[in-house]
Design a protein around this motif. Structure first.
Motif: not given
Length: 213
Positions: A107-113, A115-117, A184-202
Protein backbone atom coordinates in the motif's frame (compact mmCIF):
# COMPACT_ATOMS: atom_id res chain seq x y z
CA UNK A 1 -5.99 -11.24 -20.57
CA UNK A 2 -8.95 -9.10 -19.50
CA UNK A 3 -11.96 -11.19 -18.57
CA UNK A 4 -10.05 -14.48 -18.07
CA UNK A 5 -11.42 -16.42 -15.12
CA UNK A 6 -9.37 -18.49 -12.69
CA UNK A 7 -10.67 -21.61 -10.96
CA UNK A 8 -10.36 -21.11 -7.20
CA UNK A 9 -11.95 -23.95 -5.20
CA UNK A 10 -14.93 -26.21 -5.36
CA UNK A 11 -15.94 -25.12 -8.84
CA UNK A 12 -16.18 -21.40 -7.91
CA UNK A 13 -14.46 -18.79 -10.03
CA UNK A 14 -13.06 -15.31 -9.56
CA UNK A 15 -11.84 -12.79 -12.13
CA UNK A 16 -8.09 -12.62 -12.73
CA UNK A 17 -8.38 -8.85 -13.24
CA UNK A 18 -10.89 -6.34 -11.85
CA UNK A 19 -13.76 -5.58 -14.20
CA UNK A 20 -16.39 -3.58 -12.26
CA UNK A 21 -15.78 -0.31 -10.42
CA UNK A 22 -16.20 -0.84 -6.69
CA UNK A 23 -15.81 -4.63 -6.77
CA UNK A 24 -13.81 -6.31 -4.04
CA UNK A 25 -10.42 -7.19 -5.48
CA UNK A 26 -6.76 -7.49 -4.46
CA UNK A 27 -7.26 -6.77 -0.78
CA UNK A 28 -9.45 -3.73 -1.38
CA UNK A 29 -11.79 -2.35 -4.04
CA UNK A 30 -11.30 -1.56 -7.71
CA UNK A 31 -11.25 2.20 -8.39
CA UNK A 32 -10.28 2.36 -12.07
CA UNK A 33 -7.18 2.50 -14.25
CA UNK A 34 -4.32 4.94 -14.57
CA UNK A 35 -1.95 5.29 -17.50
CA UNK A 36 -0.04 7.48 -19.91
CA UNK A 37 -1.71 9.24 -22.86
CA UNK A 38 -4.86 7.23 -22.24
CA UNK A 39 -3.11 3.86 -22.33
CA UNK A 40 -3.68 1.91 -19.12
CA UNK A 41 -0.64 0.84 -17.11
CA UNK A 42 -2.17 -0.07 -13.73
CA UNK A 43 -5.38 -0.95 -11.91
CA UNK A 44 -5.97 1.14 -8.78
CA UNK A 45 -7.14 -0.68 -5.65
CA UNK A 46 -8.57 1.35 -2.74
CA UNK A 47 -7.87 0.02 0.74
CA UNK A 48 -10.78 -0.85 3.06
CA UNK A 49 -12.11 2.20 4.89
CA UNK A 50 -11.85 0.50 8.29
CA UNK A 51 -8.13 -0.22 8.03
CA UNK A 52 -6.71 2.00 5.26
CA UNK A 53 -8.24 5.39 6.05
CA UNK A 54 -7.42 7.80 8.85
CA UNK A 55 -6.35 11.40 9.49
CA UNK A 56 -2.70 12.27 10.13
CA UNK A 57 -0.27 15.01 9.18
CA UNK A 58 1.66 14.81 5.92
CA UNK A 59 4.76 16.08 7.74
CA UNK A 60 5.66 17.52 11.13
CA UNK A 61 7.32 20.58 9.57
CA UNK A 62 6.59 22.91 6.66
CA UNK A 63 9.75 22.05 4.77
CA UNK A 64 10.48 20.56 1.35
CA UNK A 65 10.62 16.85 0.59
CA UNK A 66 12.90 16.07 -2.33
CA UNK A 67 11.21 14.01 -5.04
CA UNK A 68 7.71 13.77 -3.56
CA UNK A 69 6.05 15.99 -6.15
CA UNK A 70 4.75 13.60 -8.81
CA UNK A 71 1.07 13.92 -9.78
CA UNK A 72 0.90 10.25 -10.75
CA UNK A 73 3.65 8.22 -9.04
CA UNK A 74 2.27 7.66 -5.56
CA UNK A 75 4.62 4.75 -4.81
CA UNK A 76 7.68 6.92 -5.51
CA UNK A 77 6.31 9.89 -3.56
CA UNK A 78 5.68 7.60 -0.60
CA UNK A 79 9.14 6.01 -0.87
CA UNK A 80 10.76 9.46 -0.96
CA UNK A 81 9.00 10.49 2.24
CA UNK A 82 9.77 7.23 4.02
CA UNK A 83 13.44 7.55 3.06
CA UNK A 84 13.57 11.18 4.19
CA UNK A 85 12.29 10.71 7.73
CA UNK A 86 10.68 8.40 10.27
CA UNK A 87 7.02 8.09 11.20
CA UNK A 88 7.23 11.13 13.45
CA UNK A 89 8.36 13.27 10.50
CA UNK A 90 6.00 11.70 7.91
CA UNK A 91 3.06 10.12 9.76
CA UNK A 92 0.73 9.60 6.76
CA UNK A 93 3.33 8.11 4.41
CA UNK A 94 4.58 5.68 7.03
CA UNK A 95 1.02 4.64 7.87
CA UNK A 96 0.44 3.71 4.22
CA UNK A 97 3.87 2.15 3.72
CA UNK A 98 3.55 0.01 6.87
CA UNK A 99 -0.06 -1.02 6.27
CA UNK A 100 -0.88 -4.72 6.03
CA UNK A 101 -4.50 -5.38 5.17
CA UNK A 102 -6.49 -7.60 2.85
CA UNK A 103 -3.51 -9.94 2.61
CA UNK A 104 -1.43 -7.21 0.94
CA UNK A 105 1.51 -5.09 2.09
CA UNK A 106 2.29 -2.89 -0.94
CA UNK A 107 0.00 0.00 0.00
CA UNK A 108 1.06 3.61 -0.51
CA UNK A 109 -0.20 7.18 -0.27
CA UNK A 110 -1.86 8.10 -3.59
CA UNK A 111 -0.64 10.91 -5.84
CA UNK A 112 -3.07 13.64 -6.90
CA UNK A 113 -4.07 12.20 -10.28
CA UNK A 114 -4.66 8.80 -8.70
CA UNK A 115 -6.99 10.38 -6.15
CA UNK A 116 -8.80 12.21 -8.94
CA UNK A 117 -9.53 8.90 -10.70
CA UNK A 118 -10.99 7.64 -7.41
CA UNK A 119 -13.26 10.69 -7.22
CA UNK A 120 -14.35 10.39 -10.84
CA UNK A 121 -15.24 6.71 -10.55
CA UNK A 122 -16.35 6.52 -6.90
CA UNK A 123 -18.00 9.89 -6.29
CA UNK A 124 -20.15 9.36 -3.18
CA UNK A 125 -22.98 11.88 -3.74
CA UNK A 126 -25.11 13.62 -6.36
CA UNK A 127 -23.51 16.98 -5.58
CA UNK A 128 -22.88 19.26 -8.58
CA UNK A 129 -19.21 19.18 -9.67
CA UNK A 130 -16.90 22.18 -9.62
CA UNK A 131 -16.45 22.74 -13.36
CA UNK A 132 -13.05 24.42 -12.93
CA UNK A 133 -11.45 20.99 -12.41
CA UNK A 134 -11.35 17.56 -14.02
CA UNK A 135 -8.43 17.51 -16.47
CA UNK A 136 -6.36 14.39 -15.86
CA UNK A 137 -3.82 13.11 -18.41
CA UNK A 138 -3.37 9.93 -16.37
CA UNK A 139 -7.03 8.90 -16.36
CA UNK A 140 -8.13 6.11 -18.71
CA UNK A 141 -9.35 7.39 -21.05
CA UNK A 142 -7.34 10.58 -20.56
CA UNK A 143 -9.47 13.67 -19.84
CA UNK A 144 -8.47 16.96 -21.47
CA UNK A 145 -11.48 18.99 -20.36
CA UNK A 146 -13.03 19.95 -17.04
CA UNK A 147 -16.00 18.30 -15.35
CA UNK A 148 -19.51 19.24 -16.29
CA UNK A 149 -21.98 19.87 -13.49
CA UNK A 150 -23.22 16.27 -13.77
CA UNK A 151 -20.15 14.40 -14.99
CA UNK A 152 -18.92 12.58 -13.05
CA UNK A 153 -22.18 11.37 -11.59
CA UNK A 154 -22.63 9.57 -8.31
CA UNK A 155 -21.02 6.13 -8.45
CA UNK A 156 -23.28 3.18 -9.19
CA UNK A 157 -21.38 1.11 -6.61
CA UNK A 158 -23.72 0.99 -3.60
CA UNK A 159 -20.89 0.44 -1.12
CA UNK A 160 -19.23 3.67 -2.25
CA UNK A 161 -22.35 5.83 -2.34
CA UNK A 162 -22.81 8.20 0.60
CA UNK A 163 -23.49 6.21 3.81
CA UNK A 164 -22.26 3.03 2.08
CA UNK A 165 -19.89 0.64 3.81
CA UNK A 166 -16.80 1.87 1.90
CA UNK A 167 -17.75 5.40 0.80
CA UNK A 168 -15.30 8.28 0.77
CA UNK A 169 -16.05 11.14 3.12
CA UNK A 170 -17.32 14.25 1.32
CA UNK A 171 -14.36 16.10 2.82
CA UNK A 172 -11.05 16.50 1.01
CA UNK A 173 -8.34 13.83 0.96
CA UNK A 174 -4.69 14.77 0.87
CA UNK A 175 -2.37 13.23 -1.70
CA UNK A 176 1.32 12.38 -1.54
CA UNK A 177 1.97 15.14 -4.10
CA UNK A 178 3.85 18.03 -2.55
CA UNK A 179 2.60 21.48 -3.63
CA UNK A 180 5.22 23.62 -1.86
CA UNK A 181 7.46 23.57 1.20
CA UNK A 182 4.39 24.30 3.31
CA UNK A 183 1.60 22.37 1.61
CA UNK A 184 0.44 19.25 -0.20
CA UNK A 185 -2.20 18.85 -2.93
CA UNK A 186 -5.64 17.53 -2.05
CA UNK A 187 -8.78 16.27 -3.79
CA UNK A 188 -12.31 17.08 -2.68
CA UNK A 189 -14.79 14.19 -2.73
CA UNK A 190 -17.62 16.70 -2.33
CA UNK A 191 -17.45 18.50 -5.68
CA UNK A 192 -14.14 17.47 -7.23
CA UNK A 193 -12.25 20.68 -6.50
CA UNK A 194 -8.50 20.45 -5.98
CA UNK A 195 -6.64 22.66 -3.54
CA UNK A 196 -3.79 22.51 -1.02
CA UNK A 197 -3.52 21.67 2.66
CA UNK A 198 -0.90 22.60 5.22
CA UNK A 199 1.50 19.69 5.68
CA UNK A 200 1.35 19.92 9.45
CA UNK A 201 -2.46 19.66 9.69
CA UNK A 202 -4.05 16.29 10.38
CA UNK A 203 -5.96 15.52 7.17
CA UNK A 204 -7.95 12.63 5.71
CA UNK A 205 -6.11 10.18 3.49
CA UNK A 206 -6.66 6.63 2.27
CA UNK A 207 -4.07 4.09 1.24
CA UNK A 208 -4.17 2.47 -2.19
CA UNK A 209 -2.18 -0.06 -4.16
CA UNK A 210 -1.72 -0.63 -7.87
CA UNK A 211 -1.58 -3.75 -10.04
CA UNK A 212 0.10 -3.72 -13.48
CA UNK A 213 -2.27 -4.16 -16.42
Amino acid sequence: MSGIMLNITGGSFAPSVPTVIGQAFGGGFYAGQIGVSGVATHYLIIGPVASAQTALAYKNAQTATAGADSDIDGPQNTADMVADGNSTVYPAAHFCNDLSTGGQTDWYMPALNELEVCYYNLKPTTQTNDTAFGINPNAVPARASEYTSGDPAQTSSADFQSTGAEDFSTLSYVSSTEASNESTKRQSFYDGAQSVAAKTNASNFRAIRRIPV
